[in-house]
Enzyme design. Structure first.
Site, PDB file in Angstrom:
ATOM      1  N   LYS A  95      -8.295  12.973  15.487  1.00 14.91           N
ATOM      2  CA  LYS A  95      -9.212  13.890  14.754  1.00 14.91           C
ATOM      3  C   LYS A  95     -10.120  13.863  13.729  1.00 14.91           C
ATOM      4  CE  LYS A  95      -8.441  18.745  13.362  1.00 14.91           C
ATOM      5  NZ  LYS A  95      -7.499  19.823  12.983  1.00 14.91           N
ATOM      6  N   CYS A 155     -21.327  -4.639  -5.565  1.00 15.75           N
ATOM      7  CA  CYS A 155     -20.657  -5.259  -6.853  1.00 15.75           C
ATOM      8  C   CYS A 155     -21.141  -6.873  -6.809  1.00 15.75           C
ATOM      9  CB  CYS A 155     -18.990  -5.349  -6.552  1.00 15.75           C
ATOM     10  SG  CYS A 155     -18.384  -6.325  -7.802  1.00 15.75           S
ATOM     11  N   ILE A 186      -9.427  -4.532  -7.330  1.00 11.63           N
ATOM     12  CA  ILE A 186      -9.087  -5.705  -8.060  1.00 11.63           C
ATOM     13  C   ILE A 186      -9.977  -6.897  -7.527  1.00 11.63           C
ATOM     14  CG2 ILE A 186      -7.166  -7.648  -7.871  1.00 11.63           C
ATOM     15  CD1 ILE A 186      -6.525  -5.233  -9.778  1.00 11.63           C
ATOM     16  N   ASP A 226       0.811  -1.371  -0.022  1.00  9.25           N
ATOM     17  CA  ASP A 226      -0.116  -0.121   0.025  1.00  9.25           C
ATOM     18  C   ASP A 226       0.855   1.137  -0.145  1.00  9.25           C
ATOM     19  OD1 ASP A 226      -2.315   1.626   0.136  1.00  9.25           O
ATOM     20  OD2 ASP A 226      -1.903   1.848   2.427  1.00  9.25           O
ATOM     21  N   CYS A 283     -21.493   0.037  -9.527  1.00  6.40           N
ATOM     22  CA  CYS A 283     -20.674   0.730  -8.595  1.00  6.40           C
ATOM     23  C   CYS A 283     -20.533   2.278  -8.925  1.00  6.40           C
ATOM     24  CB  CYS A 283     -19.198   0.197  -8.606  1.00  6.40           C
ATOM     25  SG  CYS A 283     -18.249  -0.021 -10.295  1.00  6.40           S
ATOM     26  N   CYS A 294     -21.938  -4.203 -16.678  1.00  8.09           N
ATOM     27  CA  CYS A 294     -22.441  -3.867 -15.259  1.00  8.09           C
ATOM     28  C   CYS A 294     -21.978  -2.315 -15.187  1.00  8.09           C
ATOM     29  CB  CYS A 294     -21.940  -4.815 -14.196  1.00  8.09           C
ATOM     30  SG  CYS A 294     -22.356  -4.280 -12.668  1.00  8.09           S
TER      31      CYS A 294
END
Ligand code: SF4
Length: 379
Positions: A298, A247, A158, A134, A194, A191
């Site tokens: 915060k 999805c 993915i 990431d 999303c 489709c």
């Protein structure tokens, strides 16, 4: 060295250390991703959290000496909680997105990648390996797509046939010439679910994401949330799963393969009001191990205030007044003022009028004035 046999051994070993899917690709430049990233930068679609240098994000040879392959790994995470929270009247709860359930996935995936590195280097001591999850330079999704882990959905996740999009991704660049796998065909077809349901229109046809409009990104910012996003936040206090939950490829996907990823419902769906007054120490103790805590308390507190307004929770008025009067942070005071204006009632009105006389911060004053105006219009 028989690299074909080595690849097979790596695949077998990965199964023994809790890697749910593994794929291989070459270490050549991600040309398509480069074009995409340049476009995103031009359109200001980036979140700002990513590596700034696009070349480093697409060119593995800038990250490792003479790289030959990239190993992509995927670990499936749960989409449903085994245990449910007990709901009581007046006790409102927020929700962390699924990718923040259980132990921070960066820790879990780095552990798996380290084991994989050790295994490879035990067999080939001069093998070079560089792993990332990431926050590394490479785009995890681009690597996973090219390594055949899944296809890149229109929701920009993915999607694996085995686990849907509920997978964490990580990768390792290596100088070993391991045979690449074949990328998967796109299976979104016609489709558009999303894109149609994204609350802020952040998904754009062609699998682009305007991160600046993505609720998941907005929940992680630290300043005032734009009014438009406050209305859309609902009770999300970190992240957003909407484009995943709608999805069809995720239907029935719920894997509990890793004990570290099991959510504690009291943490994944926490009570909102106690969050308003949580100390730094308590926050760290209770939430420090989850990925959703990475920006500190915060943004979570700001979002919790917005969630209370979403519920129009009258039982929170007293706490919100205290926050508006006493919290040292303007963003938190101002958001509390906004929430009081949303929930309404005489007590909120009186407190806002008093705060209007005492508040000195200009942004907070603006929030108070807007809230008072909204309340006077609703009378
Ligand atoms: Fe693809 Fe439809 Fe899933 Fe979006 S909702 S990622 S278009 S399959």
């Amino acid at each position: 060295m028989d690299y074909h046999a080595l690849k097979e051994d790596i695949i077998e070993y990965s199964k023994t250390i809790g890697i749910d899917k593994i794929g291989f690709t070459s270490a050549s430049t991600f040309e398509e991703m480069k074009v995409r990233l340049i476009t995103q930068q031009k359109l200001n679609y980036q979140s700002g959290f990513e590596e700034k240098d696009i070349e480093k994000r697409v060119n593995p040879s800038l990250l490792l000496d003479k790289p030959k392959s990239i190993i992509s790994i995927a670990l499936a995470y749960p989409s449903k909680m085994k245990e449910r929270v007990v709901s009581k009247k007046g006790e409102r709860r927020g929700i962390f997105c699924r990718a923040s359930w259980g132990t921070d996935y960066h820790i879990v995936l780095k552990d798996r990648l380290k084991k994989l590195e050790d295994y490879i280097q035990e067999r080939i001591p001069d093998a070079l390996c560089k792993s990332m999850v990431d926050t590394g330079e490479l785009v995890d999704r681009a690597v996973a797509q090219r390594a055949g882990i899944g296809w890149s959905g229109k929701n920009c996740a993915i999607i694996t046939p085995e686990f849907g999009s509920y997978v964490y991704l990580g990768e390792m660049i290596t100088n070993l010439p391991l045979e690449p796998d074949t990328p998967m065909e796109d299976q979104c077809g016609t489709c558009n679910k999303c894109i149609d349901v994204c609350p802020t229109g952040a998904l754009i046809q062609g699998g682009q994401l305007n991160a600046q409009r993505c609720i998941a990104f907005q929940t992680q910012t630290k300043g005032f949330l734009a009014e438009e996003f406050r209305e859309k936040l609902g009770n999300r206090i970190y992240g957003c799963d909407t484009c995943q939950t709608v999805c069809p490829k995720n239907k029935g996907m719920d894997f509990h393969n890793h004990p570290e990823m099991e959510p504690d419902p009291e943490i994944a769906k926490p009570l909102l009001q106690p969050l308003l007054f949580i100390s730094n120490k308590e926050f760290k103790e209770k939430y420090g191990h989850i990925s959703g805590s990475w920006r500190g308390k915060k943004p979570i507190q700001r979002n919790a205030i917005i969630a209370l307004a979403h519920f129009k929770e009258e039982g929170a008025i007293g706490d919100l007044i205290t926050v508006m009067k006493k919290d040292p942070r303007p963003v938190i005071r101002g958001t509390a003022a906004w929430a009081l204006g949303k929930i309404g009632g005489d007590e909120s009105m009186t407190a806002l009028q008093t705060a209007n006389q005492q508040e000195e911060d200009q942004e907070v004053l603006q929030e108070i004035e807007d809230a008072l105006q909204r309340l006077s219009h609703s009378l």
